[in-house]
Design a protein around this motif. Structure first.
Motif, PDB file in Angstrom:
ATOM      1  N   ARG A 310       0.822  -1.193   0.000  1.00  0.00           N
ATOM      2  CA  ARG A 310       0.000   0.000   0.000  1.00  0.00           C
ATOM      3  C   ARG A 310       0.863   1.252   0.000  1.00  0.00           C
ATOM      4  O   ARG A 310       2.063   1.217   0.308  1.00  0.00           O
ATOM      5  N   ARG A 311       0.224   2.366  -0.361  1.00  0.00           N
ATOM      6  CA  ARG A 311       0.888   3.663  -0.377  1.00  0.00           C
ATOM      7  C   ARG A 311       0.040   4.639   0.429  1.00  0.00           C
ATOM      8  O   ARG A 311      -1.184   4.640   0.317  1.00  0.00           O
ATOM      9  N   TYR A 312       0.707   5.496   1.202  1.00  0.00           N
ATOM     10  CA  TYR A 312      -0.008   6.446   2.045  1.00  0.00           C
ATOM     11  C   TYR A 312       0.370   7.859   1.656  1.00  0.00           C
ATOM     12  O   TYR A 312       1.553   8.175   1.429  1.00  0.00           O
ATOM     13  N   LEU A 313      -0.647   8.700   1.602  1.00  0.00           N
ATOM     14  CA  LEU A 313      -0.430  10.092   1.238  1.00  0.00           C
ATOM     15  C   LEU A 313       0.329  10.820   2.344  1.00  0.00           C
ATOM     16  O   LEU A 313       0.054  10.643   3.532  1.00  0.00           O
ATOM     17  N   ALA A 314       1.284  11.639   1.929  1.00  0.00           N
ATOM     18  CA  ALA A 314       2.076  12.439   2.872  1.00  0.00           C
ATOM     19  C   ALA A 314       2.344  13.798   2.242  1.00  0.00           C
ATOM     20  O   ALA A 314       2.132  14.000   1.049  1.00  0.00           O
TER      21      ALA A 314
END
Length: 916
Positions: A310-314
């Motif tokens: 998964r990828r998380y917004l930052a």
């Protein structure tokens, strides 16, 4: 007398030639020239030239470059797009592997380069710069006016070029001898600046101010990848963030397979980060069991996988050396709605939920938040995040969204944290206005299309709503829509001159008159009005209304382009008072230009319909059993003879009458019948509208469609015993119910829908259950069980007497596929005449030419048998074993009198009576 004889002779000769026009056949369709009325057109900034594409199956794309005034025209076979440059001085396009430049001033053509890989031009047409990459990886940037050229040596497949938004700067990344080099070209000065060298660089992005670049790079000086930036005035790029920056969790790294984005003001950079790989491995000694929990937001097969994938917004605030993570492992980023406010401070995020569950499970609708990107704090806007649309106002003062469940529009005041319902006239379902709203400058008001009229709403609610068009639409049975400049993306920064134009969310200037597209609901005339935006009700000024289609106007009926294609283009020359748009009738579609929207000059002349037995269109009004008026379009062959009796096919979806003046494309069937194809072969085709109420959708279908069949049987030229019906997708969903409630039709073609709404409702991945028959009021199966049971075509298949040809595909939506298989199985077990064409790789519609040709031939044979009395083909009578697929098509005809017959394995319901 001699003169009269010659006139009569000429008239008879004319009628003879008219009668001999051939039907629309395969060769005609393959060579049919079609103007792309919704794309692939452009006008130069000075308004002197236009470019457009004509396409056909046989010849592919042909680009035409034509002078607006004069006879100058150049034709480029195989070219599907191009760009004007240098304020209309040049036109550039790719032709095969060459980059072709046309000097429109000197009427010269020049090949800039061969062995072309790709090229780019700036968004701003006034820029004279063009950049390209050759197949060997070399890059070049050239000024067309000065002939200044920069060349860079690279390696094949590794070179990248990127312009800033309006073309002030150009970045070229090339790889040579294992080293990646990034060059910044200042296009205003022509200076080349080497800003970075390293092992690899990806995901280049400019800020909107065009003075800074960010990218993800890897060098041998740092462990892992980092985000670099270059700002004008710096000597070299510098590290903005690496894995050691504050706020970055241990083991996380930057996702170089996802784009980055600057906030509108340039003070923040958004990107995604990847968590470390999960080192836990399954214990094979434990049971391989999945837990299904009633309280889960997602079914197990819908849940996100291992967090390491998964990828998380930052975000990085440019004034701080800190990463702020805006998502975590408890959320599903793919389900989030992200929209950055123009003040750079807030981000709109909806917590994840399955949208279908959100419709039915009121407590599981998710939540809507504003995230403060300065510190990641959240402000809850609403409990329900189940919506169609949510966005910030251009000035960043408000968040506007529509709650589908509550059927209303809400506005959140970011400064005061107040949530307001915009109230009447928006608190009712109206497809004409559900999707359409435009802001005035400074966020002073928002414009909505409701009930056909234009309303101005104060987001602060300090002022009452104003019907700007003074009920003119309702009084004259019109529908208005705000006309939008559809200029290609590279011209999207150019404002309208003649009217205030909404363009990429740009606010409307009320000092300019507003251009409105209009549709007359009584006769389907289309045209334009203009409206003064002084905040007071005022009758709009009519510019033109005619029996043409100019510009699409949404309506509460939810019209879909299933027969013809409604024009949607409106291009304005950037520096001239010239507009390019499409205009169509049922006989043709061509491009026109105008300066005032009163007078139009045709700029193209395509008339392929003159070569075949084409069609005419007629708007028909008819009564329905419940008293609501019915209307639809009746298509007749060009050689129509009122003394004959014609078979009819009723084709429906939702609303189709607005296509009265649209130009239907001559083509093969793709799941839908092709109306010109069928009409050219001697059928009439009637396309009625269906108007839905909040309850009783199944009754609405019978009310309009069965009534249409009875109306048609009252026409002297209709073969009353031979009326067929066709529905595709949503039309098939409705048609499956129709088949259980009426015996008006001699044959039915139903494609790619769903006939078992109960099964689909319980099929967790179904996409149409929210619109299931009889439950538009959002009543679940258990809240309105009787309606669900009464409108399920599988459970009521024993009522069906109409022979049905079904169409499906294993790779269509799984729920739709399941419903079609269930329906055919029911018909098969009941012994009722039915067939299913199962196209292995088609999906929801047929795209493969072989599939389309096969489908077209089979529906010809099917309808010809049941509606014209033609012999039945072998595939309908004897069937076709699966092992003969792609070997024997079964098209040969059976002897006369050998027809498909009902088996009646299970007798029909003896208590059933036709609802009619």
């Amino acid at each position: 007398m001699k003169r009269i004889f010659l006139l009569l002779t000429g008239l008879l000769l004319h009628l003879s030639v008219f009668a001999q026009k051939p039907v629309l056949d395969e060769q005609a369709v393959m060579n049919w020239p079609q103007l792309a009325v919704n794309s692939d057109a452009n006008i130069s900034s000075d308004g002197h030239y236009i470019a457009y594409v004509v396409t056909s199956r046989a010849k592919g794309n042909v680009l035409h470059l034509k002078a607006v005034n004069g006879s100058d025209e150049k034709i480029f076979p195989g070219v599907f797009s191009g760009d004007f440059m240098g304020n209309g001085r040049y036109f550039i396009c790719r032709k095969a592997d060459s980059l072709l430049l046309v000097d429109l001033k000197n009427h010269r053509e020049n090949v800039l380069v061969t062995a072309l890989d790709n090229f780019q031009v700036p968004l701003a047409e006034e820029s004279p710069w063009v950049a390209w990459i050759t197949k060997d990886g070399h890059a070049t940037a050239q000024n067309l006016l000065t002939s200044i050229r920069y060349s860079f040596t690279g390696e094949a497949g590794t070179t990248e070029i990127l312009y800033s938004r309006t073309g002030k700067a150009l970045v070229i990344a090339v790889r040579e001898a294992g080293v990646e080099k990034i060059h910044w070209l200042d296009l205003s000065t022509g200076k080349d600046h080497l800003i970075w060298e390293g092992l690899e660089a990806k995901r280049f992005v400019f800020n909107q101010q065009e003075n800074e670049l960010a990218f993800i790079g890897h060098t041998d000086q740092l462990e892992g990848k980092a985000i670099y930036f270059y700002h004008i005035g710096m000597d070299k790029s510098a590290v903005m963030a690496d894995s050691t920056i504050s706020g970055m969790q241990a083991g996380y790294h930057f996702a170089d397979d996802e784009d980055m984005e600057y906030s509108p003001g340039g003070s923040k950079l958004f990107f995604r980060i990847i968590p470390p790989a999960d080192k836990n491995k399954p214990d094979l000694e434990k049971a391989n069991v999945t837990i299904w929990n009633y309280a889960d937001n997602f079914m197990p097969f819908e849940q996100p996988g291992n967090p390491s994938y998964r990828r998380y917004l930052a975000v990085i605030n440019r004034g701080q050396q800190r990463v702020i993570q805006l998502e975590n492992e408890t959320e599903d980023p793919s389900a989030s709605r992200l929209d950055i406010g123009s003040d750079d401070r807030y981000l709109l995020v909806a917590t994840p939920t399955h949208w279908l569950d959100a419709a039915w499970r009121k407590g599981k609708a998710g939540e809507l938040y504003l995230i403060n990107t300065d510190d990641s704090s959240k402000v809850k806007i609403a409990q329900s995040s189940y919506m169609v649309q949510a966005d910030f106002s251009p000035g960043g003062n408000y968040l506007l969204y529509r709650d589908i469940v509550k059927e209303n529009w809400l506005c959140f005041d970011i400064k005061t944290a107040q949530l307001r319902s915009l109230g009447a006239p928006l608190d009712k379902r109206d497809a004409c206005g559900d999707w359409k709203h435009e802001w005035l400058i400074n966020d002073r008001a928002v414009l909505f299309c409701r009930g056909g009229d234009i309303f101005q709403i104060d987001p602060r609610k300090d002022e009452l709503p104003v019907n700007l068009t003074a009920n003119y639409a309702q009084q004259h049975q019109l529908a208005f829509a705000i006309a939008k400049n559809t200029s290609c993306e590279r011209d999207s920064h150019v404002p309208g001159v003649f009217f205030a134009v909404s363009q990429n969310s740009a606010p409307i200037n009320p000092a300019q008159p507003l251009l409105l597209a209009a549709l007359d609901k009584t006769n389907q005339q289309n045209g334009f009005f203009q409206l003064k935006l002084d905040g007071h009700p005022e009758q709009p000024e009519k510019l033109i209304m005619s029996d043409n289609a100019y510009y699409d106007v949404p309506s509460p009926e939810g019209y879909f382009e299933n027969v013809g294609e409604f024009p949607k283009i409106l291009y304005k020359a950037a520096t001239a008072q010239t507009y390019l748009l499409a205009r169509s009738t049922v006989n043709e579609a061509n491009l026109v230009i105008t300066k005032d929207f009163r007078h139009f000059e045709s700029i193209t002349g395509l008339h392929p319909s003159k070569t075949v037995n084409w069609l005419t269109s007629e708007l028909i009004h008819y009564p329905t059993p419940d008293g609501r008026p019915g209307e639809g379009v009746l298509y007749k062959p060009e050689n129509f003879d009122p003394g004959k009796h014609y078979p009819v096919i009723v084709y429906f979806y939702r609303g189709l009458s607005n296509e009265l003046n649209c130009y239907p494309k001559a083509d093969f069937g793709n799941g839908n019948i092709n109306v010109p194809w069928m009409v050219s072969r001697g059928y009439l085709v009637f396309c009625p509208d269906i108007h839905y109420r909040l309850a009783g959708i199944g009754d609405d279908i019978v009310n309009y469609i069965a009534a249409a069949a009875r109306m048609l049987k009252g026409l002297s030229y209709v073969d009353t015993a031979h009326i067929g019906v066709q529905g595709h997708s949503w039309g098939c969903i409705q048609g499956s119910v129709l088949m259980t409630k009426t015996r008006e039709f001699a044959a039915a073609l139903m494609a790619n829908g769903n006939a078992d709404d109960i099964s689909y409702y319980l099929f967790a991945n179904g996409i149409f259950s929210r619109n299931a028959i009889g439950i538009q009021q959002a009543q679940s199966l258990w809240e309105n069980k009787a309606s669900w049971l009464a409108n399920d075509a599988v459970l009521n298949a024993d009522h069906i007497t109409t022979p049905i040809l079904m169409v499906s595909s294993p790779v269509d939506d799984p729920g739709l596929r399941l419903g079609m298989v269930e329906w055919f199985t029911a018909m098969h077990r009941l012994g009722k005449p039915s067939w299913m064409l199962d196209y292995e790789t088609a999906g929801h519609s047929l795209g493969d030419l072989n599939d389309q040709l096969d489908f077209t031939h089979r529906i010809d044979q099917f309808f010809d048998h049941y509606l014209k009395g033609a012999a039945a083909p072998k595939w309908m009578v004897e069937g076709l074993p699966a092992y003969k697929k792609q070997i024997d098509d079964g098209f040969e005809l059976e002897p006369a009198g050998v027809n498909p017959k009902p088996l009646e394995i299970i007798p029909s319901d003896p208590n059933y009576t036709d609802v009619n």
